[in-house]
Every structure is written in structure tokens, then in C-alpha cells.
Write a protein that holds these residues in place. Structure first.
Motif, PDB file in Angstrom:
ATOM      1  N   GLU A  24      14.858  -9.660  -2.341  1.00  0.00           N
ATOM      2  CA  GLU A  24      15.811  -8.707  -1.591  1.00  0.00           C
ATOM      3  C   GLU A  24      17.069  -9.092  -1.486  1.00  0.00           C
ATOM      4  O   GLU A  24      17.945  -8.688  -0.793  1.00  0.00           O
ATOM      5  N   LYS A  73       1.615   6.949  -7.577  1.00  0.00           N
ATOM      6  CA  LYS A  73       3.092   7.114  -8.089  1.00  0.00           C
ATOM      7  C   LYS A  73       3.239   6.289  -9.324  1.00  0.00           C
ATOM      8  O   LYS A  73       4.392   6.269  -9.939  1.00  0.00           O
ATOM      9  N   HIS A 120       2.164  -1.549  -5.697  1.00  0.00           N
ATOM     10  CA  HIS A 120       2.924  -0.135  -5.923  1.00  0.00           C
ATOM     11  C   HIS A 120       1.812   0.825  -5.763  1.00  0.00           C
ATOM     12  O   HIS A 120       0.741   0.588  -5.948  1.00  0.00           O
ATOM     13  N   LYS A 131      12.003  -4.534  -2.381  1.00  0.00           N
ATOM     14  CA  LYS A 131      10.972  -3.889  -2.094  1.00  0.00           C
ATOM     15  C   LYS A 131      11.630  -2.343  -1.941  1.00  0.00           C
ATOM     16  O   LYS A 131      12.130  -2.115  -1.046  1.00  0.00           O
ATOM     17  N   THR A 132      11.344  -1.466  -2.845  1.00  0.00           N
ATOM     18  CA  THR A 132      11.762  -0.076  -2.757  1.00  0.00           C
ATOM     19  C   THR A 132      10.779   0.882  -1.987  1.00  0.00           C
ATOM     20  O   THR A 132       9.554   0.403  -1.561  1.00  0.00           O
ATOM     21  N   GLU A 133      10.896   2.021  -1.755  1.00  0.00           N
ATOM     22  CA  GLU A 133       9.887   2.777  -1.215  1.00  0.00           C
ATOM     23  C   GLU A 133       8.554   2.816  -1.609  1.00  0.00           C
ATOM     24  O   GLU A 133       7.698   3.245  -1.206  1.00  0.00           O
ATOM     25  N   PHE A 134       8.697   2.767  -3.235  1.00  0.00           N
ATOM     26  CA  PHE A 134       7.476   2.804  -3.954  1.00  0.00           C
ATOM     27  C   PHE A 134       7.210   1.308  -4.500  1.00  0.00           C
ATOM     28  O   PHE A 134       6.585   1.311  -5.486  1.00  0.00           O
ATOM     29  N   ASP A 142      20.454   0.723  -0.730  1.00  0.00           N
ATOM     30  CA  ASP A 142      19.491   1.815  -0.530  1.00  0.00           C
ATOM     31  C   ASP A 142      18.188   1.590  -1.332  1.00  0.00           C
ATOM     32  O   ASP A 142      18.224   1.708  -2.431  1.00  0.00           O
ATOM     33  N   MET A 143      17.026   1.509  -0.606  1.00  0.00           N
ATOM     34  CA  MET A 143      15.833   1.202  -1.208  1.00  0.00           C
ATOM     35  C   MET A 143      14.734   2.609  -1.398  1.00  0.00           C
ATOM     36  O   MET A 143      13.850   2.459  -1.727  1.00  0.00           O
ATOM     37  N   ARG A 144      15.534   3.752  -1.104  1.00  0.00           N
ATOM     38  CA  ARG A 144      14.931   5.143  -1.621  1.00  0.00           C
ATOM     39  C   ARG A 144      14.979   4.998  -2.971  1.00  0.00           C
ATOM     40  O   ARG A 144      16.165   4.697  -3.752  1.00  0.00           O
ATOM     41  N   PHE A 145      13.591   5.389  -3.753  1.00  0.00           N
ATOM     42  CA  PHE A 145      13.454   5.074  -5.060  1.00  0.00           C
ATOM     43  C   PHE A 145      14.667   5.622  -6.087  1.00  0.00           C
ATOM     44  O   PHE A 145      15.110   5.048  -6.646  1.00  0.00           O
TER      45      PHE A 145
END
Length: 241
Positions: A40, A115, A111, A68-71, A85-88
Motif C-alpha cells: 500500500e 475475475k 484475487h 490491494k485493489t478492488e480485485f 485510487d484502488m478501483r481496478f
């Protein structure tokens, strides 16, 4: 050019490796590059570059981190700034804006399996060996990379000092420079020098470090108990298989 990819320092919540310890280990093994990927944040790799310069060493250390992203976990390497921004999709676009590399660590850990193919298609390079993963997970990761025609790498995922050089790779480069390292990774000019799995106790110790840094007593107690049970069942020197 020899080195290791995917390692953690005291700037991660589950590691206590000092920056100079990492440098000393690299020098001990006569390495040319280190890609430090703290959880992070890029603080560890930034300090690593600073200490290398202060010690006047010829050691390449691209700025990188494991986010650590959303995916799930994605490594952004060869970047210049922290990614927020952790939105993939936004994460992928930001790494590309910084002309960085998207690296998929331990595909079959952390994961969402539904996805995974989509995630992998967006990556520049895929980790097909991880010292903390099972042999079955490594095999699946290799098949994923080959099926997608993606470049691949071998990662140590070191959290403790004695794990740092569990995986050493060699890359064919014309010049010992950061851009040459990046290009060689993209072009799959990679050779495995050595690899080894971590001791099972190493995983428990990293979780105990995490519990102390995050002040989560339940994680501490769970892993102390698990450490004792593992030692009784498998012995002190059991490695991940």
C-alpha cells in the motif's frame, strides 16, 4: 543482471526487514537490482533508492508497491508517485499514465477467481512462482500466463530477512540501467537462477508481526497457537509445499 522481485520491508504491515538489511543481502548475493514492493505504499522503495545513493552503490531499485485493489493485490512497478485510487480500472489507467508496469502477484491467492482472467489480461507480467504459494498454485499461475501469452516472473514475496533471496532471477540486458531492466521484463528475457519455498513458520511470524503493527490481538493469539501446532505436527523446518 541478477536480482529479486516482490519483497517487503518495515514499511509493510507484516514485515520487519530494514532497508539497509535488504541492501546488505543484495550485496552479499552480488545482485544488480531489487524490486521492493511494500504493501500500500512506495515509502520503502523511495528510501531504498535514497540509501543506495547515500552508500554510493550500483544497485537498481525501481519505485514499486503492492496495492490491494478492488480485485485483489496488484504490483505497480517503475512508477513515480503513490497510487491512491484502488478501483481496478482507474488503478490500471494510473499505472499506465505513470508509464509503469502492472504485475500480477500470486494469481491464485487474494484475487476473485471469477475475475482472474479479466485481471490477468490487463497485466503486463504475471508471477508464476511465489515462495509463499503452493506448488499447485504456482502451476496454475504458469498455465495462466502461458495461455494468455503474457511475460512472467518469479517472486520471492519475502517478509523476513532470511527469505529475501529465496528467489533470484537473471535478465538479459544490454546496459545495467533501470529502463533496460523494465524492457527485459516486458520482453520475457528472464532466467531463473534459484528458488526455494519459505518455512511454514515464516508465514506465522509475518502474521505475528502484522498483529503487533496493527494491534490486533486475535491475529497474534491465532498465529502463536498455529505456530505451536505446526511445530508439533510438522517440525520446525517444514516448508510450504
Amino acid at each position: 543482471m541478477k536480482g529479486f522481485i516482490h519483497a517487503h520491508s518495515k514499511y509493510s504491515y507484516d514485515s520487519n526487514n530494514g532497508i539497509d538489511q535488504i541492501i546488505d543481502k543484495a550485496l552479499e548475493h552480488q545482485l544488480d537490482f531489487v524490486i521492493l514492493t511494500d504493501h500500500e505504499n512506495i515509502d520503502g522503495s523511495v528510501e531504498l533508492r535514497k540509501r543506495i545513493k547515500e552508500r554510493n552503490l550500483n544497485l537498481i531499485a525501481p519505485i514499486a508497491a503492492e496495492y490491494k485493489t478492488e480485485f485483489g493485490d496488484i504490483i505497480a512497478a517503475f512508477i513515480q508517485e503513490e497510487i491512491i485510487d484502488m478501483r481496478f480500472t482507474n488503478f490500471v489507467n494510473e499505472v499506465k499514465r505513470q508509464d509503469g508496469l502492472l504485475m500480477l502477484p500470486h494469481p491464485y491467492q487474494s484475487h476473485p477467481i471469477t475475475k482472474l482472467d479479466y485481471i490477468a489480461t490487463k497485466m503486463d507480467i504475471i508471477e508464476i512462482y511465489n515462495s509463499r504459494c503452493s506448488t499447485d498454485q504456482d502451476s496454475k499461475a504458469k498455465n495462466l500466463a502461458l495461455n494468455l501469452g503474457k511475460p512472467y516472473y518469479y517472486g520471492s514475496d519475502a517478509h523476513l530477512k532470511n527469505e529475501l533471496c529465496n528467489v533470484i532471477i537473471s535478465l538479459e540486458v544490454e546496459d545495467a540501467e533501470e529502463n533496460s531492466l523494465k524492457e527485459a521484463l516486458q520482453n520475457n528475457k528472464i532466467r531463473l537462477v534459484s528458488k526455494d519455498k519459505i518455512y511454514l513458520r515464516g508465514f506465522r511470524f509475518s502474521q505475528i508481526i502484522k498483529s503487533m503493527k496493527t494491534r490486533r490481538l486475535q491475529i497474534f493469539y491465532n498465529n502463536v497457537i498455529a505456530l505451536i501446532i505446526d511445530a508439533i505436527r510438522f517440525g520446525w523446518n517444514k516448508k510450504i509445499e
